[in-house]
Design a protein around this motif. Sequence first.
Motif, PDB file in Angstrom:
ATOM      1  N   ARG A  14    -135.062 -48.168 -10.626  1.00 48.42           N
ATOM      2  CA  ARG A  14    -134.741 -47.037 -11.507  1.00 48.42           C
ATOM      3  C   ARG A  14    -133.612 -47.389 -12.460  1.00 48.42           C
ATOM      4  N   TYR A  15    -132.579 -48.085 -11.947  1.00 51.46           N
ATOM      5  CA  TYR A  15    -131.480 -48.525 -12.819  1.00 51.46           C
ATOM      6  C   TYR A  15    -132.047 -49.324 -13.990  1.00 51.46           C
ATOM      7  N   ALA A  42    -122.077 -44.796 -13.326  1.00 51.20           N
ATOM      8  CA  ALA A  42    -122.779 -44.380 -12.110  1.00 51.20           C
ATOM      9  C   ALA A  42    -123.689 -45.507 -11.625  1.00 51.20           C
ATOM     10  N   MET A  43    -124.262 -46.236 -12.577  1.00 48.83           N
ATOM     11  CA  MET A  43    -125.168 -47.325 -12.245  1.00 48.83           C
ATOM     12  C   MET A  43    -124.435 -48.488 -11.578  1.00 48.83           C
ATOM     13  N   SER A  44    -123.276 -48.827 -12.139  1.00 49.99           N
ATOM     14  CA  SER A  44    -122.576 -50.002 -11.628  1.00 49.99           C
ATOM     15  C   SER A  44    -121.907 -49.721 -10.286  1.00 49.99           C
ATOM     16  N   LEU A  45    -121.879 -48.435  -9.913  1.00 50.39           N
ATOM     17  CA  LEU A  45    -121.249 -48.054  -8.656  1.00 50.39           C
ATOM     18  C   LEU A  45    -121.870 -48.762  -7.447  1.00 50.39           C
ATOM     19  N   ASN A  46    -123.194 -48.832  -7.452  1.00 48.85           N
ATOM     20  CA  ASN A  46    -123.889 -49.456  -6.321  1.00 48.85           C
ATOM     21  C   ASN A  46    -124.337 -50.879  -6.628  1.00 48.85           C
ATOM     22  N   THR A  47    -123.750 -51.466  -7.654  1.00 50.50           N
ATOM     23  CA  THR A  47    -124.192 -52.788  -8.083  1.00 50.50           C
ATOM     24  C   THR A  47    -123.142 -53.817  -7.681  1.00 50.50           C
ATOM     25  N   ARG A  48    -123.630 -54.976  -7.262  1.00 51.01           N
ATOM     26  CA  ARG A  48    -122.681 -56.054  -6.978  1.00 51.01           C
ATOM     27  C   ARG A  48    -122.028 -56.489  -8.282  1.00 51.01           C
ATOM     28  N   ALA A  49    -120.856 -57.078  -8.192  1.00 48.89           N
ATOM     29  CA  ALA A  49    -120.114 -57.533  -9.374  1.00 48.89           C
ATOM     30  C   ALA A  49    -119.939 -56.396 -10.371  1.00 48.89           C
ATOM     31  N   ARG A  50    -119.616 -55.210  -9.852  1.00 46.94           N
ATOM     32  CA  ARG A  50    -119.604 -54.029 -10.721  1.00 46.94           C
ATOM     33  C   ARG A  50    -118.550 -54.103 -11.816  1.00 46.94           C
ATOM     34  N   ASP A  51    -117.422 -54.803 -11.539  1.00 46.09           N
ATOM     35  CA  ASP A  51    -116.367 -54.889 -12.547  1.00 46.09           C
ATOM     36  C   ASP A  51    -116.860 -55.611 -13.796  1.00 46.09           C
ATOM     37  N   ILE A  52    -117.810 -56.510 -13.606  1.00 54.54           N
ATOM     38  CA  ILE A  52    -118.355 -57.231 -14.754  1.00 54.54           C
ATOM     39  C   ILE A  52    -119.568 -56.511 -15.307  1.00 54.54           C
TER      40      ILE A  52
END
Lengths: 224, 220
Positions: A137-138, B149-159
């Motif tokens: 979805r992302y 909101a998307m990067s919240l659950n993503t690895r390497a979110r700071d990048i």
Amino acid sequence: MLSYLIVLGGALMVANLFLSLVWSPPDVNLTEGVRIFYFHAPVAWVSFLAFFIVFVASILYLTRKEQRWDLLANASAEIGVLFATLMLISGSLFARIAWNVWWTWDPRLTTALILWFIYVGYLMLRAYAPQGAQGARYAAVLGIIGFVDVPIVYFSVRLRTLHPRPIGTGGAEADTFNLASPEMVITLVLSVLTFTLLFAALLWLRYRMKEVEEATERIRRDYA
Amino acid sequence: MRALLSILWKDLLLEIRTKETVTPVLVFALLVVVIFDFALEPRRDLIVTVAPGVLWASITFAGVLGLSRTFTLEQERGGLQGLMLAPIGREVIYLGKFLSSFIFMLAVEAAILPVFSAIFNLPFFLPQVWVQAILATLGYAAVGTVFAAMSLNTRARDIMLPVLFFPIVVPVLMAAVEGTSAALRGESWSGALRWIQLTAAFDIIFTVLGAMTFGLVLKE
């Protein structure tokens, strides 16, 4: 079916190489350099086509929730980034010959570069987002936002270049060359067709590969 | 509407009590301005030409930092869970977070502009600049809320957040820089108008898209 496509595409690619490198005449101004165009234009076309497919497949995935649309979007984005990279490289070579610079911030070039960044980001998101439906979805959301953004980028850069341009870097309009002879037009048409077939074959292969990956993943989960 | 206001009020209250977003982001933005000033020191004569770019680069970098905070704070304290359980539409959550991010960023900008004017010795207090800043910040918040909101659950979110955010907001950044330049050159409203229109169009498109897609991003 796929093997026919590959054989046909291969034969056309040989013909296309002959036409674009040997048969078609050199340009008046660009001389032999014009031949880069027969690679650059179809590659650019294919990358836009690929990202358009990502856009459509993303919408379909979000509305229908069928995994195949997600796989298609993913496969198309990968190939699109590959072709966009080739577009930037071949375009840079062509710009060196046509405008005497490797790079200029003209609307089309700038848009192409931003496009490349957006879809490299898309592939990174694919790699780092959570596996499964959430990550899909992302990616679909980015596939839609990214594609909608592209015309806005183009428009904003064009608005900016209403300023006078630096000498020597020329705008697209100033240096447009004409495909003067029918041989050139035929060559261009054939190369666009050939590269579209190549894209179709690659997309098909990559899509099937993704399907197989998913299937093996399911089997592994079942046995674990 | 009441739900929207209460999300906004909750965020503002939290910020007033903890100051955990605006303060660090403001300090960061000031540092970026100062670093640019050092980097450009050899060419003082260029300052007028590059100042709008410096200003907006600082705001963009600071903005992305602030955006990444909007949801990490929620997640750390389980607030997001509560928001999602609440009987309100996801687009209401989106608009609430969007507005609170917008207000935080605007607060940072309001603090930066006078400092910036002083450091670079330029008159940035022009109505055109403010209109441009408000519209650009709306655009940043509209896109940024979805990506945060998307990067919240993503690895390497700071990048991941800047990598996703920067290419998309290129038109807004470009418009803000050009509009500010036009204002600094002493042009009337007509010089900045087309940039204001462009940014407004961007804001509308991406607020609608954001509200439509946010629920899909948030869904567990």
